[in-house]
Design a protein around this motif. Structure first.
Motif, PDB file in Angstrom:
ATOM      1  N   GLY A   1       0.838  -1.196   0.000  1.00 24.15           N
ATOM      2  CA  GLY A   1       0.000   0.000   0.000  1.00 24.15           C
ATOM      3  C   GLY A   1       0.871   1.243   0.000  1.00 24.15           C
ATOM      4  N   VAL A   2       0.354   2.278  -0.656  1.00 22.22           N
ATOM      5  CA  VAL A   2       0.962   3.595  -0.570  1.00 22.22           C
ATOM      6  C   VAL A   2      -0.095   4.449   0.109  1.00 22.22           C
ATOM      7  CG1 VAL A   2       1.440   5.626  -1.969  1.00 22.22           C
ATOM      8  CG2 VAL A   2       2.465   3.457  -2.572  1.00 22.22           C
ATOM      9  N   PHE A   3       0.180   4.906   1.313  1.00 17.68           N
ATOM     10  CA  PHE A   3      -0.808   5.744   1.996  1.00 17.68           C
ATOM     11  C   PHE A   3      -0.372   7.195   1.840  1.00 17.68           C
ATOM     12  CE2 PHE A   3      -3.102   7.955   5.243  1.00 17.68           C
ATOM     13  CZ  PHE A   3      -4.346   7.329   5.242  1.00 17.68           C
ATOM     14  N   LEU A   4      -1.135   7.937   1.053  1.00 15.54           N
ATOM     15  CA  LEU A   4      -0.782   9.328   0.807  1.00 15.54           C
ATOM     16  C   LEU A   4      -1.302  10.221   1.922  1.00 15.54           C
ATOM     17  CD1 LEU A   4      -1.594   9.691  -3.007  1.00 15.54           C
ATOM     18  CD2 LEU A   4       0.606   9.171  -1.948  1.00 15.54           C
ATOM     19  N   VAL A   5      -0.429  11.116   2.350  1.00 13.55           N
ATOM     20  CA  VAL A   5      -0.788  12.111   3.352  1.00 13.55           C
ATOM     21  C   VAL A   5      -0.554  13.465   2.684  1.00 13.55           C
ATOM     22  CG1 VAL A   5      -0.030  13.096   5.549  1.00 13.55           C
ATOM     23  CG2 VAL A   5      -0.128  10.626   5.276  1.00 13.55           C
ATOM     24  N   SER A   6      -1.464  14.402   2.933  1.00 10.60           N
ATOM     25  CA  SER A   6      -1.316  15.697   2.276  1.00 10.60           C
ATOM     26  C   SER A   6      -0.281  16.564   2.998  1.00 10.60           C
ATOM     27  CB  SER A   6      -2.687  16.374   2.269  1.00 10.60           C
ATOM     28  OG  SER A   6      -2.529  17.760   2.174  1.00 10.60           O
ATOM     29  N   ALA A   7       0.702  17.066   2.249  1.00 14.79           N
ATOM     30  CA  ALA A   7       1.755  17.884   2.870  1.00 14.79           C
ATOM     31  C   ALA A   7       1.192  19.095   3.618  1.00 14.79           C
ATOM     32  CB  ALA A   7       2.774  18.309   1.813  1.00 14.79           C
ATOM     33  N   PRO A   8       0.238  19.844   3.027  1.00 10.95           N
ATOM     34  CA  PRO A   8      -0.285  20.990   3.789  1.00 10.95           C
ATOM     35  C   PRO A   8      -0.938  20.574   5.115  1.00 10.95           C
ATOM     36  CG  PRO A   8      -0.849  21.214   1.469  1.00 10.95           C
ATOM     37  CD  PRO A   8      -0.265  19.841   1.639  1.00 10.95           C
TER      38      PRO A   8
ATOM     39  N   GLY B   1       6.987   3.755  13.875  1.00 12.67           N
ATOM     40  CA  GLY B   1       7.880   4.462  12.964  1.00 12.67           C
ATOM     41  C   GLY B   1       7.230   5.621  12.214  1.00 12.67           C
ATOM     42  N   LEU B   2       8.060   6.621  11.956  1.00 12.85           N
ATOM     43  CA  LEU B   2       7.620   7.792  11.190  1.00 12.85           C
ATOM     44  C   LEU B   2       7.974   7.561   9.714  1.00 12.85           C
ATOM     45  CD1 LEU B   2       8.978  10.525  13.636  1.00 12.85           C
ATOM     46  CD2 LEU B   2       6.579   9.993  13.174  1.00 12.85           C
ATOM     47  N   PRO B   3       7.282   8.251   8.788  1.00 16.31           N
ATOM     48  CA  PRO B   3       7.616   8.070   7.377  1.00 16.31           C
ATOM     49  C   PRO B   3       9.060   8.478   7.092  1.00 16.31           C
ATOM     50  CG  PRO B   3       5.703   9.511   7.620  1.00 16.31           C
ATOM     51  CD  PRO B   3       6.218   9.223   8.985  1.00 16.31           C
ATOM     52  N   HIS B   4       9.669   7.779   6.175  1.00 20.70           N
ATOM     53  CA  HIS B   4      11.029   8.099   5.765  1.00 20.70           C
ATOM     54  C   HIS B   4      11.013   9.434   5.011  1.00 20.70           C
ATOM     55  CE1 HIS B   4      14.883   7.601   3.735  1.00 20.70           C
ATOM     56  NE2 HIS B   4      15.156   6.733   4.693  1.00 20.70           N
ATOM     57  N   PRO B   5      11.974  10.335   5.317  1.00 21.31           N
ATOM     58  CA  PRO B   5      11.969  11.638   4.644  1.00 21.31           C
ATOM     59  C   PRO B   5      12.097  11.528   3.118  1.00 21.31           C
ATOM     60  CG  PRO B   5      13.804  11.462   6.221  1.00 21.31           C
ATOM     61  CD  PRO B   5      13.030  10.214   6.317  1.00 21.31           C
ATOM     62  N   LEU B   6      12.589  10.391   2.654  1.00 21.65           N
ATOM     63  CA  LEU B   6      12.744  10.191   1.217  1.00 21.65           C
ATOM     64  C   LEU B   6      11.403  10.209   0.487  1.00 21.65           C
ATOM     65  CD1 LEU B   6      15.238   7.743  -0.182  1.00 21.65           C
ATOM     66  CD2 LEU B   6      12.926   7.310  -0.890  1.00 21.65           C
ATOM     67  N   THR B   7      10.347   9.908   1.235  1.00 22.61           N
ATOM     68  CA  THR B   7       9.071   9.698   0.566  1.00 22.61           C
ATOM     69  C   THR B   7       8.212  10.959   0.485  1.00 22.61           C
ATOM     70  OG1 THR B   7       8.366   8.787   2.661  1.00 22.61           O
ATOM     71  CG2 THR B   7       8.868   7.221   0.935  1.00 22.61           C
ATOM     72  N   GLU B   8       8.832  12.062   0.099  1.00 27.43           N
ATOM     73  CA  GLU B   8       8.068  13.282  -0.157  1.00 27.43           C
ATOM     74  C   GLU B   8       7.917  13.431  -1.661  1.00 27.43           C
ATOM     75  OE1 GLU B   8       9.542  15.969   3.649  1.00 27.43           O
ATOM     76  OE2 GLU B   8       9.940  16.634   1.605  1.00 27.43           O
ATOM     77  N   VAL B   9       6.679  13.498  -2.109  1.00 25.23           N
ATOM     78  CA  VAL B   9       6.455  13.550  -3.552  1.00 25.23           C
ATOM     79  C   VAL B   9       5.482  14.658  -3.928  1.00 25.23           C
ATOM     80  CG1 VAL B   9       6.721  11.015  -3.640  1.00 25.23           C
ATOM     81  CG2 VAL B   9       4.442  12.008  -3.719  1.00 25.23           C
TER      82      VAL B   9
ATOM     83  N   LEU C   1       8.978  10.913  -7.155  1.00 24.10           N
ATOM     84  CA  LEU C   1       8.427   9.647  -7.657  1.00 24.10           C
ATOM     85  C   LEU C   1       9.538   8.675  -8.058  1.00 24.10           C
ATOM     86  CD1 LEU C   1       5.423  10.923  -9.835  1.00 24.10           C
ATOM     87  CD2 LEU C   1       5.344   9.928  -7.547  1.00 24.10           C
ATOM     88  N   GLU C   2      10.619   9.258  -8.602  1.00 25.15           N
ATOM     89  CA  GLU C   2      11.719   8.418  -9.048  1.00 25.15           C
ATOM     90  C   GLU C   2      12.380   7.712  -7.863  1.00 25.15           C
ATOM     91  OE1 GLU C   2      13.562  10.561 -12.303  1.00 25.15           O
ATOM     92  OE2 GLU C   2      15.412   9.494 -11.722  1.00 25.15           O
ATOM     93  N   ALA C   3      12.540   8.455  -6.770  1.00 21.41           N
ATOM     94  CA  ALA C   3      13.149   7.868  -5.568  1.00 21.41           C
ATOM     95  C   ALA C   3      12.281   6.733  -5.045  1.00 21.41           C
ATOM     96  CB  ALA C   3      13.317   8.943  -4.489  1.00 21.41           C
ATOM     97  N   PHE C   4      10.976   6.905  -5.126  1.00 21.83           N
ATOM     98  CA  PHE C   4      10.074   5.855  -4.663  1.00 21.83           C
ATOM     99  C   PHE C   4      10.176   4.633  -5.587  1.00 21.83           C
ATOM    100  CE2 PHE C   4       5.656   4.039  -4.487  1.00 21.83           C
ATOM    101  CZ  PHE C   4       5.858   3.387  -3.292  1.00 21.83           C
ATOM    102  N   TYR C   5      10.249   4.895  -6.871  1.00 24.48           N
ATOM    103  CA  TYR C   5      10.407   3.794  -7.839  1.00 24.48           C
ATOM    104  C   TYR C   5      11.696   3.009  -7.537  1.00 24.48           C
ATOM    105  CZ  TYR C   5      11.931   1.633 -12.227  1.00 24.48           C
ATOM    106  OH  TYR C   5      12.433   0.770 -13.157  1.00 24.48           O
ATOM    107  N   SER C   6      12.801   3.732  -7.291  1.00 20.92           N
ATOM    108  CA  SER C   6      14.074   3.051  -6.994  1.00 20.92           C
ATOM    109  C   SER C   6      13.934   2.188  -5.747  1.00 20.92           C
ATOM    110  CB  SER C   6      15.197   4.048  -6.713  1.00 20.92           C
ATOM    111  OG  SER C   6      15.375   4.867  -7.797  1.00 20.92           O
ATOM    112  N   ALA C   7      13.249   2.726  -4.727  1.00 13.87           N
ATOM    113  CA  ALA C   7      13.083   1.960  -3.484  1.00 13.87           C
ATOM    114  C   ALA C   7      12.302   0.675  -3.746  1.00 13.87           C
ATOM    115  CB  ALA C   7      12.372   2.823  -2.443  1.00 13.87           C
ATOM    116  N   LEU C   8      11.255   0.758  -4.553  1.00 17.08           N
ATOM    117  CA  LEU C   8      10.456  -0.445  -4.856  1.00 17.08           C
ATOM    118  C   LEU C   8      11.258  -1.432  -5.691  1.00 17.08           C
ATOM    119  CD1 LEU C   8       6.845   0.738  -5.773  1.00 17.08           C
ATOM    120  CD2 LEU C   8       7.727  -0.116  -3.610  1.00 17.08           C
TER     121      LEU C   8
END
Ligand SMILES: Nc1nc2c(ncn2[C@@H]2O[C@H](COP(=O)(O)OP(=O)(O)O)[C@@H](O)[C@H]2O)c(=O)[nH]1
Ligand SMILES: [Mg+2]
Length: 253
Positions: A133-140, A224-232, A240-247
């Motif tokens: 799952g990818v759980f999206l949280v709104s940055a604002p 655990g808190l979300p990894h800072p890498l996962t800001e999109v 998105l590219e960083a997330f793709y690399s992680a997957l």
């Protein structure tokens, strides 16, 4: 290697549909075999051309007419009716022989994650893929500590309901200033800092409110808190590219 199914989850309006579109376009651009699935029976228009579409099987408009329901009842029933078509949907997906299956889920979280249909979808997809799952949280929404706390806890509730590996991803970072981004990144990189900020804010609140805030913090500390890498941004594509690399690392290497 098994294909990976990515369920795109989150509260209404957080950007699930745009993320599903942007991420599957990125996968396409890397030459990955991708299947983009729309699992929202009530959506009028999606900004992509789905490879597999629940609306070919369940029509929200017909549910309203046939069952004489109001908009809300029809929303609930049309999402529950996905269940009757899951075998067909999964064989439609299998026909694509994709490595990545990106699944855009119904607009409102309570119509999917909070109902039995989500477990049925997970177990059907699990027969032919690794489901995450990818759980999206709104940055604002992270700009206020109380909504930060509830958004992050919500992602743990989603993880608990679906019992699949969950990536909590902060979407819409394009809407934040650099200073706001730094502030959020700093809060998410140190549990102690987050706790201090939350506890300072609730100092004046009732005992009960403070106990709840502390318990929610404890849940985040332990899970655990979300990894800072996962800001999109599904809008401009950053992250998105960083997330793709992680997957790719996690599932195909
Ligand atoms: N600025 C910005 N807007 C976004 C982003 N992702 C989605 N949106 C907008 O937020 C609104 C809701 O997006 P949508 O994908 O339909 O959300 P869903 O209900 O979760 O599927 C739309 O107007 C999108 O254009 C993003 O990363 N940045
Ligand atoms: Mg949507």
């Amino acid at each position: 290697m098994q294909p990976v199914s990515i369920l795109v989850l989150g509260l209404a309006g957080v950007g699930k549909t745009l993320f599903a579109k942007a991420f599957s376009e990125l996968l396409d651009s890397y030459g990955e075999a991708t299947c983009l699935v729309n699992l929202d029976p009530a959506v009028v228009e999606v900004p992509y051309d789905p490879d597999v579409d629940i609306r070919d099987y369940v029509s929200y408009e017909s549910v309203i007419r046939e069952y004489q329901l109001g908009p809300n009842g029809a929303l609930i029933l049309s999402c529950d009716l996905i269940s009757e078509h899951l075998n067909r949907i999964v064989s439609d997906i299998e026909a694509f022989s994709a490595d990545y299956i990106v699944v855009d889920t119904p607009g409102q979280m309570e119509l999917f994650i909070m109902r039995e249909i989500s477990s049925e979808v997970v177990s059907s997809l699990s027969r032919m893929s690794s489901v995450i799952g990818v759980f999206l949280v709104s940055a604002p929404a992270l700009m206020k500590v109380d909504s930060m706390l509830t958004s992050l806890v919500m992602s743990k509730i989603a993880e608990f309901r679906l019992n699949i590996p969950m990536y909590t991803i902060i979407n819409k970072v394009d809407l934040l200033s650099d200073e706001d981004k730094r502030r959020i990144a700093s809060l998410l990189s140190s549990y102690e800092e987050l706790r201090d900020v939350v506890l300072t804010q609730v100092l004046e609140s009732s005992d009960r409110y403070r106990v709840i805030a502390t318990s929610l913090l404890k849940l985040l500390e332990e899970t655990g808190l979300p990894h800072p890498l996962t800001e999109v941004s599904a809008m401009d594509g950053r992250g998105l590219e960083a997330f793709y690399s992680a997957l790719d690392q996690a599932y195909f290497r």
